[in-house]
Structures are given as C-alpha cells and as structure tokens.
Design a protein around this motif. Sequence first.
Motif, PDB file in Angstrom:
ATOM      1  N   GLU A   1      -2.142   5.618  -0.676  1.00 40.11           N
ATOM      2  CA  GLU A   1      -3.248   6.125   0.118  1.00 40.11           C
ATOM      3  C   GLU A   1      -3.223   7.646   0.106  1.00 40.11           C
ATOM      4  OE1 GLU A   1      -5.133   5.232   4.505  1.00 40.11           O
ATOM      5  OE2 GLU A   1      -3.127   4.582   3.995  1.00 40.11           O
TER       6      GLU A   1
ATOM      7  N   PRO B   1      -6.630  -6.282 -12.596  1.00 36.57           N
ATOM      8  CA  PRO B   1      -6.396  -5.372 -11.449  1.00 36.57           C
ATOM      9  C   PRO B   1      -5.236  -5.814 -10.575  1.00 36.57           C
ATOM     10  CG  PRO B   1      -8.704  -6.032 -11.553  1.00 36.57           C
ATOM     11  CD  PRO B   1      -7.990  -6.822 -12.598  1.00 36.57           C
ATOM     12  N   SER B   2      -5.089  -7.137 -10.416  1.00 35.93           N
ATOM     13  CA  SER B   2      -4.035  -7.644  -9.555  1.00 35.93           C
ATOM     14  C   SER B   2      -2.654  -7.423 -10.177  1.00 35.93           C
ATOM     15  CB  SER B   2      -4.298  -9.128  -9.285  1.00 35.93           C
ATOM     16  OG  SER B   2      -3.214  -9.707  -8.660  1.00 35.93           O
TER      17      SER B   2
ATOM     18  N   ASP C   1      -2.931 -14.264  -7.041  1.00 37.32           N
ATOM     19  CA  ASP C   1      -3.303 -15.213  -6.000  1.00 37.32           C
ATOM     20  C   ASP C   1      -4.291 -16.251  -6.552  1.00 37.32           C
ATOM     21  OD1 ASP C   1      -4.291 -16.513  -3.780  1.00 37.32           O
ATOM     22  OD2 ASP C   1      -4.280 -14.705  -2.538  1.00 37.32           O
TER      23      ASP C   1
ATOM     24  N   ARG D   1      -5.074   3.147  -5.891  1.00 37.24           N
ATOM     25  CA  ARG D   1      -5.353   3.829  -4.616  1.00 37.24           C
ATOM     26  C   ARG D   1      -5.684   2.847  -3.505  1.00 37.24           C
ATOM     27  NH1 ARG D   1      -9.294   4.030  -8.039  1.00 37.24           N
ATOM     28  NH2 ARG D   1     -11.466   3.763  -7.475  1.00 37.24           N
ATOM     29  N   TRP D   2      -5.949   1.578  -3.860  1.00 31.68           N
ATOM     30  CA  TRP D   2      -6.220   0.564  -2.841  1.00 31.68           C
ATOM     31  C   TRP D   2      -4.951   0.097  -2.168  1.00 31.68           C
ATOM     32  CZ3 TRP D   2      -3.916  -4.094  -4.139  1.00 31.68           C
ATOM     33  CH2 TRP D   2      -3.546  -4.242  -5.476  1.00 31.68           C
ATOM     34  N   GLN D   3      -3.794   0.460  -2.712  1.00 30.85           N
ATOM     35  CA  GLN D   3      -2.540   0.041  -2.083  1.00 30.85           C
ATOM     36  C   GLN D   3      -2.089   1.078  -1.067  1.00 30.85           C
ATOM     37  OE1 GLN D   3       0.455  -0.874  -4.986  1.00 30.85           O
ATOM     38  NE2 GLN D   3      -0.270  -2.979  -5.109  1.00 30.85           N
ATOM     39  N   PRO D   4      -1.512   0.604   0.052  1.00 29.01           N
ATOM     40  CA  PRO D   4      -1.182   1.539   1.131  1.00 29.01           C
ATOM     41  C   PRO D   4      -0.273   2.689   0.701  1.00 29.01           C
ATOM     42  CG  PRO D   4      -0.455  -0.704   1.644  1.00 29.01           C
ATOM     43  CD  PRO D   4      -1.271  -0.785   0.411  1.00 29.01           C
TER      44      PRO D   4
END
Lengths: 283, 282
Positions: A280, A198-199, A174, A274-277
């Motif tokens: 989770e 990270p992205s 982004d 782990r930040w992605q749904p």
Amino acid sequence: MSNSRAVILFWQLAILAAVLVIWQWGFDWSKALLPKAYVPKILDPYFVAKPTLIWQSFLRLGCFADAGGFTACVTGNDNNLWLATLVTLKNTWWGFLFGSASGIAAGLILGRSDFLARVFGPYIVALNSIPRIALVPLVILIFGLGDLSKIATAWLVVFFVVFFNTFEGTRAVDRDQIAAARLLGASEFTVLRTVVIPSALAWVFASLLPAVSFALIGVIVGEFIGAERGLGKLIIEAEARANASEMMVAIFVMMFVGILLAIAVRSLQSYLLRWQPQFEPSA
Amino acid sequence: MIAAPGQGLALARDEGETAAARTRIAVQGLAKRFNASGREFVAVDDVSFEVKQGEFVALLGPSGCGKSTILNMVAGLLPRSGGRILIDEDTVETGKVNPRVGYVFQRDTLFPWRTVEQNIGYGLEIAGLPRAERAGRVASAVEKAGLSGFAQSFPRMLSGGMRQRVALMRTLILEPEILLMDEPFGALDTHTKLEMHKTLLEIWERERQTVLFVTHDLGEALTLASRIILLSARPGRLKEDFDVAIPRPRDPVAVRETAEFGRLYSHIWHSLGEEFRRTRAD
C-alpha cells in the motif's frame, strides 16, 4: 524516540565509519600495540586490502586515473571495469529474463494441467536435485567461453526457482474466484488471464527477488570457470596476481549491481501488487 | 413426522402474484450422493419443486441439509446424482454457464487485485463492452450499491457488508433474469445484514428477478421471500412449501411486526425444531 529516522541513520553511519576506520588502520594499530601472536590476520591488507588502496584500484580500473585519458583507457583495455560491469549486468539481465519468463510459462501450464503436472513432476524434481553449479562446466563446454554460456547458467538457476513458485501460486488460486469468473461469463483463457495470473503474481514476485540475486551468482560462477570478460573474470585475474584491492573493487561493484537489480524488481512488484496491504502506498 | 415430498404444497397459496407465471426453474426428483472415505452418504434425496417467473423463493433448512448443494446443482457448478433440473425448459449441464443466470456466493469471491469499479465491471469487460459504455453502467451500479467514493478502492479496504454489495452488483450489472444466492449475507453482523436486506428488497421489488435464495436464517427468509421451501435435515428432502403473504414494499424492520411474520415464524420454528431433534437422535 530511539527509533526515529535520524537516530537510525546515525547508528548506520556510525557502524559504517567504524568498519572503515578499523579496516584502514586496525592492522597498523594492532601491530604497534599487541604482541605479534595476537595481531588479527583478518585485518592484514595483503588479504583484505584497505579502503584507500581499494579506492586507488577503483580509480585505476575505472580509467579515472589513466595518463592517456579516459577514452583511450576504456577502448584500450578489453576487460576494464566499465566493460566488465556492463557484460556481467547484461548477461545477468538476459539470464534473469529468459529464466523467469520460461519459469512463469512452465509454472502456469503445469499448474493448470493436472495431467502434465503428473507426467513431468518426477523429471522436474530430479533435475532440481542437481546442484546447478555442477552443470556450469558442461554449459561452458556446450556454449563456449562467450556470453551465451553465462546467460545459460543464469537461466538454469533462475528457471527452477521461478517455476516452483509460479506452480504453487497457480495451484493456490481460490477455486471460488475461478467459479465466480466462470459464472460471470469468463472462458478458460479469460480465467487464466484475469484470475489465475493476477492471483499467482504474488507468488511469482516472491521468487523474482531471490531470482535476481541467483542470476548474478550464476553469471559470476560461469565467469569464474571460464570467460573472456566480466566481473568474475576480473576477480580471477586479480587473484592470479594476489591483488586483494582489485578483487574488492569487483566485489563492491557487484554489490551495487545487485542492489540496483533488486530495487528495479521491487518497484515493479510494488506497482503490480499494489492491491496487497504490504505494498500500500504509504499515507 | 416426516413429510413426503410435495405434501407441503397442500398449504394454502394466498399470494396471487405468481399464479399464472411461467416456470423458470424446474427441479425434478433431484438427488445427490457423495462418497466420503468409501462410504456413500445421501445429501439430497428426491427433491422436486418449481420456481415461477418473478418469484423470490427461499430455500430454508438446517445446516447440512443440502440446500447449498441443491443450489449449486441448479447453477451447474456440481454434477447431480439423479433427477433433472430445467431452466426455461432446457436441461442444466454441469460446467456450462447460462448467461441468464446470476450467482452470488456465500464466501467473499471478489478479485482483490481489482478496484471496486473493476470488480463490478468485470462481466461487462470480459464480454467486450466498450470502455465508454461500461463506465456509465458501472458508475450507476456503484451508486446503486451506495459505494460512491469507494469506486477506486481495493476490496481489502472495505467492510464485509460493502464487499458483499460489490459482489451483488458484480452479478446484477449483467442483468440476470434468474438470481441464485447462496447464503450471501451469512457472514455479516445483524445490522449490516438488515441493511443488505433493505438494498436487496429495493432492487428486487423494482426489477422482479426470479430468485432462489438459500439460507438457514428463518427471519431472513421471511423478510425477503415471497415463498419458502422448507427442507428436512440430512438427507435433504422437501418438507413444506408455502407462500409468505406479507405485503410489499417490505421494510426489513417493520416486516417483523406484522402478524403474518409472527405466525409463520412460530410455525417454521416448530417445524425446524423437529428437524434439529431428528438430527440429534441420529
């Protein structure tokens, strides 16, 4: 209720049992019951062995049933099942590691530099168009029959897969997130470290899972074409002796190796992403 | 009626708080031209204004009038086609970040792989502030944003309003003296928007940063700003410039009942209406 865990497990075990039973006795039964022309060839133990024969071969190759004892068998045979697995696993691991590391590095560099991407673009497309397997004899000619040629083959297969995904992932970062990082004081290198990498990681991992399988394929094909040791070599030797059960042993061991590697990559993935749904931790 | 640049300045200035303050942002003859498929079009045309220390200026105009373009040029995110921009008497260079300037985006630009506190602490972290010192400032910022209990959450677990609070705090924790905001609450529902106005008013009335706030929401501009710069429809030109003399501290709901709010609301409404009609006539 029909998709509760117990029901699913029941059906999974039922299918497994059915396959094993047909594999073990299907040929004998169909020979006894059906006219000769209708007996399915695919069930012939000469081609596909039988679960009990495979188990015996496993015990023999794995040195569990050796008269001289386990240690003597393992040290006495250059390409016993243990050593072969270890060699194949080791070569797969290094090929995967070098391949993905260089793929990620190249993807990040070309993804961040329009100039380099345009210079190298056609070469990468051209190289990627070569079926990797066609290069294996060349690789063996260059690196010899030892482990190095297998690592190089795995590298060849893994590199491009990981490279393309990292490249796309780096391009898909982004722009506003990069601008935000800059406005918060980030330098070009800090942007790369804290935003771009990270992205792009989600893209990178999307390629690492297939890359593990590809690395294993690369190593096995290398062993088929020319090797001293390894699971691929074991299969070629068994083929020469028309020994289906030994081939099956090697195939099953490869399956387990593949599963273990995939689990290792998946657990690393679900920690780092782990930040992605979808990763989770389940509640 | 098209006002010439600067003409609107003639409107009475009745809020004394900015009278003798020094100029923080000076925009002089600013222009922006874009090339779209071979055809040049003018987005911003000869805009000049100044923002003084401690002023809260709203840049108000119809959609597509170039107000965000102006803000992005002030922030140095976008090269300008003509004119000058000075921040504290230094010319703004495109691509060069001024540590005294903070910027809040319209879009959600939080880092989804960082938790709320890691997002808020980002600027301090990359500036190399020791972890212990950082933790204290981040904790107080999390509390100020009303996000206690969410410090360890990832942005996707938060509502739009909460995410924008995090974004606001991520910028404010660096204590910028000048705050540039690009329709930061544009994507929020009315209720959440009013709550964000309350938060921003509380912070600003305490800390008095110099703010340039882009919006197309007339009520929002009147609620927050101490001065409103009204832009014409495309190409963006200065149309009017006037003070909002509603006393502080302001409450985002009660402020709507003041006489000044009503008077300015209908004045700007008609002024903006002209612009909309002009756009449609094009």
